[in-house]
Design an enzyme around this catalytic site. Sequence first.
Site, mmCIF file in Angstrom:
data_model
loop_
_atom_site.group_PDB
_atom_site.id
_atom_site.type_symbol
_atom_site.label_atom_id
_atom_site.label_comp_id
_atom_site.label_asym_id
_atom_site.label_seq_id
_atom_site.Cartn_x
_atom_site.Cartn_y
_atom_site.Cartn_z
ATOM 1 N N ARG A 176 0.392 -1.221 -0.225
ATOM 2 C CA ARG A 176 0.133 -0.138 -0.299
ATOM 3 C C ARG A 176 0.989 1.393 -0.117
ATOM 4 N NH1 ARG A 176 -1.972 -3.634 -1.428
ATOM 5 N NH2 ARG A 176 -3.433 -4.712 -0.951
ATOM 6 N N SER A 225 -9.713 1.173 4.401
ATOM 7 C CA SER A 225 -9.247 0.883 5.830
ATOM 8 C C SER A 225 -8.253 2.051 6.273
ATOM 9 C CB SER A 225 -8.187 -0.032 4.760
ATOM 10 O OG SER A 225 -8.907 -1.481 4.814
ATOM 11 N N GLU A 295 -2.548 3.574 7.435
ATOM 12 C CA GLU A 295 -3.457 4.106 5.830
ATOM 13 C C GLU A 295 -3.757 4.554 5.283
ATOM 14 O OE1 GLU A 295 -3.836 -0.070 4.630
ATOM 15 O OE2 GLU A 295 -4.941 0.614 2.850
HETATM 16 C C1 LIG Z 1 -15.172 2.061 0.170
HETATM 17 C C2 LIG Z 1 -14.075 1.645 0.837
HETATM 18 C C3 LIG Z 1 -12.595 0.220 0.360
HETATM 19 C C4 LIG Z 1 -12.272 0.528 -0.165
HETATM 20 N N1 LIG Z 1 -11.237 -0.865 -0.595
HETATM 21 C C5 LIG Z 1 -9.814 -0.365 -0.952
HETATM 22 C C6 LIG Z 1 -8.979 -2.421 -1.482
HETATM 23 O O1 LIG Z 1 -9.374 -2.526 -1.287
HETATM 24 N N2 LIG Z 1 -8.279 -1.813 -1.310
HETATM 25 C C7 LIG Z 1 -7.215 -0.875 -1.519
HETATM 26 O O2 LIG Z 1 -5.619 -0.334 -1.765
HETATM 27 N N3 LIG Z 1 -7.925 0.131 -0.951
HETATM 28 C C8 LIG Z 1 -8.667 0.722 -0.899
HETATM 29 N N4 LIG Z 1 -9.442 1.448 -0.276
HETATM 30 C C9 LIG Z 1 -9.147 3.048 -0.687
HETATM 31 C C10 LIG Z 1 -8.273 3.849 -1.787
HETATM 32 O O3 LIG Z 1 -9.678 3.355 -2.553
HETATM 33 C C11 LIG Z 1 -7.702 3.080 -2.699
HETATM 34 O O4 LIG Z 1 -6.469 3.713 -1.363
HETATM 35 C C12 LIG Z 1 -7.356 4.340 -3.791
HETATM 36 O O5 LIG Z 1 -5.948 3.832 -4.451
HETATM 37 C C13 LIG Z 1 -6.992 5.641 -4.219
HETATM 38 O O6 LIG Z 1 -7.413 6.358 -4.578
HETATM 39 P P1 LIG Z 1 -7.952 8.128 -4.565
HETATM 40 O O7 LIG Z 1 -8.337 8.913 -6.032
HETATM 41 O O8 LIG Z 1 -8.746 8.172 -3.978
HETATM 42 O O9 LIG Z 1 -6.781 8.949 -4.231
HETATM 43 P P2 LIG Z 1 -7.420 9.829 -2.908
HETATM 44 O O10 LIG Z 1 -7.622 9.001 -1.668
HETATM 45 O O11 LIG Z 1 -7.671 11.456 -2.791
HETATM 46 O O12 LIG Z 1 -5.568 10.039 -2.035
HETATM 47 C C14 LIG Z 1 -4.930 9.163 -1.515
HETATM 48 C C15 LIG Z 1 -3.229 9.057 -2.212
HETATM 49 O O13 LIG Z 1 -3.204 9.673 -3.609
HETATM 50 C C16 LIG Z 1 -2.160 10.436 -3.357
HETATM 51 N N5 LIG Z 1 -2.867 10.827 -5.210
HETATM 52 C C17 LIG Z 1 -4.315 10.662 -5.751
HETATM 53 N N6 LIG Z 1 -4.401 10.862 -6.973
HETATM 54 C C18 LIG Z 1 -2.492 11.228 -7.190
HETATM 55 C C19 LIG Z 1 -2.095 11.067 -8.480
HETATM 56 N N7 LIG Z 1 -2.650 11.617 -10.009
HETATM 57 N N8 LIG Z 1 -0.395 11.012 -8.653
HETATM 58 C C20 LIG Z 1 0.141 11.601 -7.121
HETATM 59 N N9 LIG Z 1 -0.843 10.984 -5.868
HETATM 60 C C21 LIG Z 1 -2.461 11.058 -5.696
HETATM 61 C C22 LIG Z 1 -2.580 11.189 -2.605
HETATM 62 O O14 LIG Z 1 -1.721 12.521 -2.721
HETATM 63 C C23 LIG Z 1 -2.931 10.259 -1.340
HETATM 64 O O15 LIG Z 1 -1.716 10.460 -0.756
HETATM 65 C C24 LIG Z 1 -11.334 1.738 -0.203
HETATM 66 C C25 LIG Z 1 -11.579 2.524 -0.010
HETATM 67 C C26 LIG Z 1 -12.920 2.735 0.332
HETATM 68 C C27 LIG Z 1 -14.144 4.329 0.620
#
Ligand SMILES: Cc1cc2nc3c(=O)[nH]c(=O)nc-3n(C[C@H](O)[C@H](O)[C@H](O)COP(=O)(O)OP(=O)(O)OC[C@H]3O[C@@H](n4cnc5c(N)ncnc54)[C@H](O)[C@@H]3O)c2cc1C
Length: 313
Positions: A176, A225, A295
Amino acid sequence: MIQPVGDIFSLPEVKGQLQKGAALDKITWFKVGGPADILFKPADEADLILFLKDIPEEIPVFTLGIGSNLLVRDSGFRGAVIRLGKPFAGMELLDGDRLKVGGGALDLYTARFAAEQGLTGAEFLSGIPGSIGGALRMNAGAYGGEMKDILVSAVAIDRQGNRHELDREQMKFSYRHSDTPDDWIFTEAVLQLQPGEPEAIRSVMDDIASSREESQPIRSRTGGSTFANPPGHKAWELIDAVGARGLQIGAAQISEKHCNFLINTGGATAEDIEAVAEEARRRVFRDHDILLRWEIVRLGDTPAPVQKEGKVA
Ligand SMILES: Cc1cc2nc3c(=O)[nH]c(=O)nc-3n(C[C@H](O)[C@H](O)[C@H](O)COP(=O)(O)OP(=O)(O)OC[C@H]3O[C@@H](n4cnc5c(N)ncnc54)[C@H](O)[C@@H]3O)c2cc1C
């Protein structure tokens, strides 16, 4: 603390959307937190580069995906938040069963696009409610797959506006996490997939959807998570074992359904959400001598509660 950005320099002439004092609670899953000094939605990569080159070096920059793994603190963010969105959501089939996807593309749509091309390997993305940029940053994974398994290369723009192309090794993926500079912005990824049976691919994705519905509070205001699983343990089991399932502070609650998820039950502050998680973390450290690693990414200035010394898992 720096002054509000608008007072200390004029904003660059960009093609995309620039907003001062932008609410972040509307565009993140938890639906909490204060505003950002600036929210910038670039029109394209050149626009993003221009913005980064133009704004003063001392202005902090944060990239927001769709905020599914993010807790914005009540103080908001003194700096510029960049959100890639639609102009960066393109998908293209390349030779050799490879897909090129933009950093703003949704994981679910990427999985669906791969399925439409008869390609297998991206099904796990259908269970992750984030963007490709967020998946690269977090090495997102689920159901036996993670980003590092399918990534060929990624494009990142650094804080100075320089473009980098990174291969999988250079992404320095671990559980992660990608150990690349925090302020690099991922604009594109090339994924290696394999030919597969469309029916079989769709059935895996259906299974993932029903399994998630059963086990996670996916319709709640949450952040995924909360803590990474420490080696040899499951974070949720440790939290359960210290009696923190359902624990509540104000309107923030540790989910009854999956106790590594935090819930804003309605009207919670970011402080409440952080506090209820810290309480669980404190109890796990007290009873198991394991300090859980956050996380969920936390953004903003509010100081976190004092942490006890211990081994960081
Ligand atoms: C209901 C639910 C279930 C989930 N299940 C999982 C799962 O099974 N597995 C899992 O791994 N995660 C899970 N997640 C967490 C989340 O969906 C992941 O971590 C996802 O990859 C985050 O993406 P985001 O675009 O929403 O990033 P954000 O939440 O907006 O940001 C997270 C991080 O990524 C960085 N970031 C975002 N976009 C970029 C970019 N373009 N360039 C550089 N950095 C960037 C941000 O700066 C921050 O540090 C879950 C979340 C929810 C709400």
